[in-house]
Design an enzyme around this catalytic site. Structure first.
Site, mmCIF file in Angstrom:
data_model
loop_
_atom_site.group_PDB
_atom_site.id
_atom_site.type_symbol
_atom_site.label_atom_id
_atom_site.label_comp_id
_atom_site.label_asym_id
_atom_site.label_seq_id
_atom_site.Cartn_x
_atom_site.Cartn_y
_atom_site.Cartn_z
ATOM 1 N N ASN A 77 46.529 43.048 31.334
ATOM 2 C CA ASN A 77 47.177 43.983 30.414
ATOM 3 C C ASN A 77 48.223 44.816 31.114
ATOM 4 O OD1 ASN A 77 46.514 47.152 30.406
ATOM 5 N ND2 ASN A 77 44.875 46.050 31.448
ATOM 6 N N PHE A 137 42.362 56.419 39.404
ATOM 7 C CA PHE A 137 43.179 56.091 40.584
ATOM 8 C C PHE A 137 43.327 54.578 40.690
ATOM 9 C CE2 PHE A 137 41.369 60.099 42.849
ATOM 10 C CZ PHE A 137 42.222 60.903 42.119
ATOM 11 N N CYS A 139 44.792 52.142 37.828
ATOM 12 C CA CYS A 139 45.678 51.251 37.070
ATOM 13 C C CYS A 139 46.846 50.780 37.929
ATOM 14 C CB CYS A 139 46.188 51.954 35.817
ATOM 15 S SG CYS A 139 44.931 52.004 34.540
ATOM 16 N N ASN A 204 38.763 48.862 39.023
ATOM 17 C CA ASN A 204 39.830 48.852 38.036
ATOM 18 C C ASN A 204 40.447 47.452 38.078
ATOM 19 O OD1 ASN A 204 42.189 49.531 36.418
ATOM 20 N ND2 ASN A 204 41.667 51.666 36.837
ATOM 21 N N THR A 205 41.527 47.242 37.355
ATOM 22 C CA THR A 205 42.073 45.889 37.223
ATOM 23 C C THR A 205 42.840 45.448 38.469
ATOM 24 O OG1 THR A 205 43.991 46.808 36.129
ATOM 25 C CG2 THR A 205 42.207 46.014 34.722
ATOM 26 N N CYS A 347 19.378 12.761 37.074
ATOM 27 C CA CYS A 347 20.753 12.331 37.387
ATOM 28 C C CYS A 347 21.313 11.496 36.237
ATOM 29 C CB CYS A 347 20.764 11.519 38.682
ATOM 30 S SG CYS A 347 22.407 10.878 39.087
ATOM 31 N N CYS A 357 31.648 14.941 47.866
ATOM 32 C CA CYS A 357 31.149 14.849 49.241
ATOM 33 C C CYS A 357 31.958 13.830 50.042
ATOM 34 C CB CYS A 357 29.666 14.480 49.232
ATOM 35 S SG CYS A 357 28.899 14.692 50.847
ATOM 36 N N CYS A 386 27.708 19.683 46.277
ATOM 37 C CA CYS A 386 27.184 18.715 45.298
ATOM 38 C C CYS A 386 26.517 19.446 44.141
ATOM 39 C CB CYS A 386 26.231 17.728 45.953
ATOM 40 S SG CYS A 386 24.873 18.473 46.884
#
Lengths: 434, 443
Positions: A77, A137, A139, A204-205, A347, A357, A386
């Site tokens: 944003n 503190f 953004c 924060n972001t 499996c 692998c 794996c």
């Protein structure tokens, strides 16, 4: 039923789920609906100084990263702090707090890095009856260009200075919200504690460009052909946030400093993980923005149910419980030897473990002509790739070799007693460490 | 249901145009873009993927699905067409439930495979709708190849040879090219004139001439073709249909299922196509299902498939059986036709129960029947001078017949399944072998 009531640095809420300071908490209408939906607390959308409010762009503010079926994995944003007048926000906060005295209501604040500015706004906030303040503190976009937000959060000295002013001019809890756009998260956390902060909140972001429009050759979200970096949040950032939280939780200089955890919390399990790493409350934004306020129901019910199953009666028994198990690499037990084991009944023979692998790791999985995949113990280093790429849950296990068994890869007998890098003969510093 | 559904006899217009349009619309419409992304995301991109092994044309399925997932359906289409130039038709008519999707690891794990067929259609339709042909023709070699039969085998062979620079003439007995794609497959699997559109698109490679109304053995001699061309490929299918050998078979109302399907496919106005109130289909393959389901869709009130063996031996897949059942077709197993009864026309079919050894149990029963369709398999109309094996053209290697310079593939050739997709594979492989022989192995 487990008790979810929360006492975070003296701020009480019926549950630890708070809405983070963000678009969902920008006004009375939203916050009332959030409280009706069951949120324990709200950190109000960040307030700026008195005067003409900031303005936002009139094009897109958000960009998203998707998983399958457009599941939002990450949100970016470029929205700024509240663009409504300070007075309007303060009046609404006071009304809401009066009507919901049992809920936590915290004011997020971002004003210029001048003592007068903080001294001016703090009494106004105190009058609303808010339970505490959170210093934004963090953004990383827009406001940081004006010397606020992450521009402050990236300078520990400023953090300490502003926190000290706040403790001086405000008598309720002060939470410092940290930016992750920094090399070592412990430095700003220590500065906050030194300044007298009651708690920190993070993360924060994260600085981000969601994607590039390859037709316009411009970053997204794009405003009239141009784009600016935004702040990244949502499920994708959770691992980064968990690590930063754990760094502060186990740093001797900040040990015991209360933490409000933020970063991609979407389910009760995410919240429990943050709490296990030391968070006394958690803050949510992207999950609410993606699914609406009702998600809190799942979070509360899930956390409560899980605590019942585990026999935890109160949140205090959960908070920080995993912190002692976070350690440095050098202390990991090198005598813990495991080998991958493929459950042939589970499996489905997709061969992804083999490709991973064989092409990118240790050539430790064999494939027979009928596409049966088996681990070659003499090559397996137990890297886990794996398991990570296997589409079937629990199909591949890591099985520990018992002490006394010989590891066919190294030819060495597995020892019972732990040993780590600090004492390993290949470590030039091993002798000095002893 | 309309009143006309309850009128006896074989008559047109049992259903109105709106019902018929709905009934004969696309069985599985093309995925939307988002549906395709979601479906593609389910693919695990398996190593040595079982779906590829199961595909008679060896399409790199995980690759094309990954190309869809990254928004490149045209690249996906190219991946498909490299192996199977009729990938568009195969996406519609392949019994994927017994081929790629049957062995999909998600089918094994969850009973719900990646929808490979529909993803293939998504990709191929995208490129074909744009009118884009993904290949260009190599420089003219001066070599000439005759292909008899414009069905899937012949078209596949022709396209590959033309791409390699050879000059190809396709001869076909029918009025339109396409073979069973045009005449032999249920309308709801390939609506909208897709078969002809696909032929037109395929011919964009250039270097291919199509001559229709030319039947081998009837004015078109193999010897003459050999003399005039450097190689000959026979993709003539199975033109003959067996009779039941029953009393009363001469009564009006007993028809071949393949003729019914062909007539339906060529009928522009389905309100004009007659169908019985009570229909019995003898047989157990996909033609039987196609005939039975389409009888229902045309408005037949009661449709029964009578198959001589048990359900698990039925050549039509379980998916096809369920498709029939979901349309209200009754499936009866372990029965053979015993007699046809009627006066001026067919009135009843008498069926006899048989054991696993085909020996009658002695019990019979009668079903009302205005119309009976024989779907008991087709037979090769033999080509003079060509050795046969089990009633079909004997082949070795990539379709080499007993005659020097003559190849064969598709339903007319011995071995393999009689599927569109195997015909495409055989045509393609024969083309590569013809090319090798024409260029002294310099492929």
């Amino acid at each position: 039923m487990a008790d979810l009531t929360t006492d975070f640095v003296g701020i009480h809420s019926p549950n630890p789920f708070w809405l983070a300071s963000a678009p969902p908490t920008d006004k009375e209408y939203n916050v009332r609906r959030a409280f009706e939906a069951g949120w324990g607390g709200v950190v109000w959308k960040t307030l700026g100084a008195e005067g003409p409010p900031v303005v936002n762009v009139n094009g897109p503010r958000y960009g998203a990263i998707y998983g399958a079926d457009r599941r939002v994995l990450g949100l970016n944003n470029i929205e700024l702090i509240t663009d409504r007048p300070l007075e309007t926000n303060l009046e609404e906060m006071a009304r809401v707090k009066a009507d919901y005295p049992d809920r936590a209501l915290i004011a997020s604040i971002m004003v210029p890095c001048e003592e007068a500015a903080w001294k001016a706004i703090l009494p106004r906030v105190a009058e609303t009856g808010a339970d505490g303040i959170e210093l934004n503190f963090g953004c990383p976009h827009g406001m940081s260009e004006r010397g606020m937000g992450s521009a402050v959060g990236q300078v520990p000295e400023y953090i300490e200075m502003v926190t000290r002013w706040c403790k001086q001019y405000y008598d309720r809890p002060v939470i410092v919200k940290l930016t992750p756009n920094i090399a070592d998260i412990r430095k700003p956390a220590r500065a906050a504690r030194n300044g007298g902060a009651d708690a920190v909140s993070l993360i924060n972001t994260i600085n981000s460009i969601t994607s590039v429009d390859l037709d316009l050759m411009a970053p997204e979200p794009t405003i009239d052909g141009k784009g600016s970096h935004g702040g990244y949040c949502g499920p994708a950032v959770k691992p980064i946030a968990l690590s930063m939280v754990s760094e502060i939780a186990r740093d001797p200089a900040t040990y015991g400093l209360p933490i409000s955890g933020i970063g991609g919390i979407t389910t009760w399990r995410d919240a429990a993980e943050f709490m296990a790493l030391g968070c006394g409350s958690v803050q949510v934004c992207t999950a609410a923005m993606t699914y609406g306020f009702r998600v809190v129901e799942e979070m509360k019910a899930g956390l409560s149910r899980w605590m019942d199953e585990k026999g935890y009666a109160t949140l205090d028994e959960v908070v920080g419980r995993a912190v002692p198990n976070v350690t440095d690499w050098k202390h990991l037990n090198l005598n813990y030897v495991t080998k991958a084991r493929i459950d042939q009944d589970l499996c489905i023979k997709c061969g992804r473990c083999y490709a991973a692998c064989e092409d990118t790791s240790h050539q430790a999985i064999g494939m027979s002509p009928d596409r049966t995949f088996t681990v070659i113990d003499a090559e397996c280093v137990a890297c886990n790739l794996c398991i990570d790429v296997c589409p079937v849950e629990d199909c591949i296990d890591m099985v520990r070799l018992a002490p006394g068994e010989t590891d066919p890869r190294t030819g060495k007998v597995v020892k019972a007693e732990p040993a780590d890098w600090t004492t390993h003969p290949n470590n030039p510093g091993a002798m000095a460490a002893e | 249901m309309t009143e006309t559904m309850r009128l006896d006899g074989i008559r047109a217009g049992r259903l109105g145009p709106e019902d018929l349009t709905r009934n004969f619309s696309d069985l599985h419409p093309r995925f939307s873009d988002h549906e395709a992304l979601v479906a593609a995301d389910r693919c695990y991109f398996c190593h040595d993927a079982p779906c590829v092994t199961a595909c008679p044309t060896d399409i790199d399925i995980p690759l094309f699905i990954r190309q869809i997932a990254t928004g490149m359906e045209d690249a996906a289409a190219r991946t498909i067409f490299q192996q199977n130039i009729l990938g568009g038709m195969c996406a519609r008519v392949c019994p994927t439930e017994t081929l790629c999707e049957e062995v999909c690891v998600r089918q094994v794990a969850e009973g719900k495979p990646v929808e490979i067929g529909r993803l293939q259609r998504f990709a191929t339709d995208s490129m074909m709708a744009a009118g884009e042909h993904p290949f260009t023709r190599a420089p003219e070699t001066g070599r000439r190849v005759a292909i008899v039969g414009a069905g899937p085998a012949g078209l596949s062979c022709a396209h590959r040879l033309a791409m390699l620079g050879h000059s190809v003439t396709i001869y076909d007995a029918r009025a339109k090219p396409g073979g069973l794609n045009e005449y032999g497959i249920a309308e709801y699997k390939t609506p909208g004139g897709f078969a002809q559109a696909e032929v037109d698109w395929l011919l964009k490679i250039g270097g291919i001439t199509v001559e229709t109304g030319r039947t081998i053995g009837a004015g078109l001699a193999l010897e003459a073709l050999r003399n005039d061309h450097d190689a000959v490929f026979l993709g003539i299918g199975l033109g003959g249909v067996g009779a039941l050998g029953l009393e009363g078979e001469a009564l009006g109302g007993a028809d071949n299922a393949v003729d019914f399907i062909a007539a339906l496919r060529q009928q522009d106005d389905l309100t004009q196509l007659p169908i019985g109130r009570n229909v019995v289909v003898i047989g157990g393959g996909m033609t039987a299902v196609d005939a039975a389901v389409q009888s229902k869709l045309l408005g037949a009130e009661n449709v029964t498939i009578a198959y001589r063996r048990a359900r698990d031996r039925m050549p039509a897949s379980r998916w096809e059986q369920d498709l029939a059942a979901s349309h209200g077709v009754r499936l009866v197993f372990g029965v053979v036709p015993h007699a046809l009864h009627g006066d001026d026309r067919l009135r009843e079919v008498e069926l006899a129960y048989v054991g696993p050894d085909m020996a009658p149990t002695g019990e019979t029963f009668r079903l009302p029947a205005d119309q009976l369709f024989r779907a008991i398999g087709q037979k090769l109309v033999a080509v003079e001078g060509i050795a046969l094996e089990g009633g079909k053209i004997a082949v070795t290697g990539a379709g080499r017949t007993s005659v020097e310079g003559v190849w064969a593939g598709g339903d007319c050739a011995a071995g393999g399944q009689d599927l569109t997709v195997t015909a495409v594979a055989e045509g393609r492989d024969a083309a590569m072998d013809i090319h090798a022989s024409l260029t002294d192995g310099r492929v």
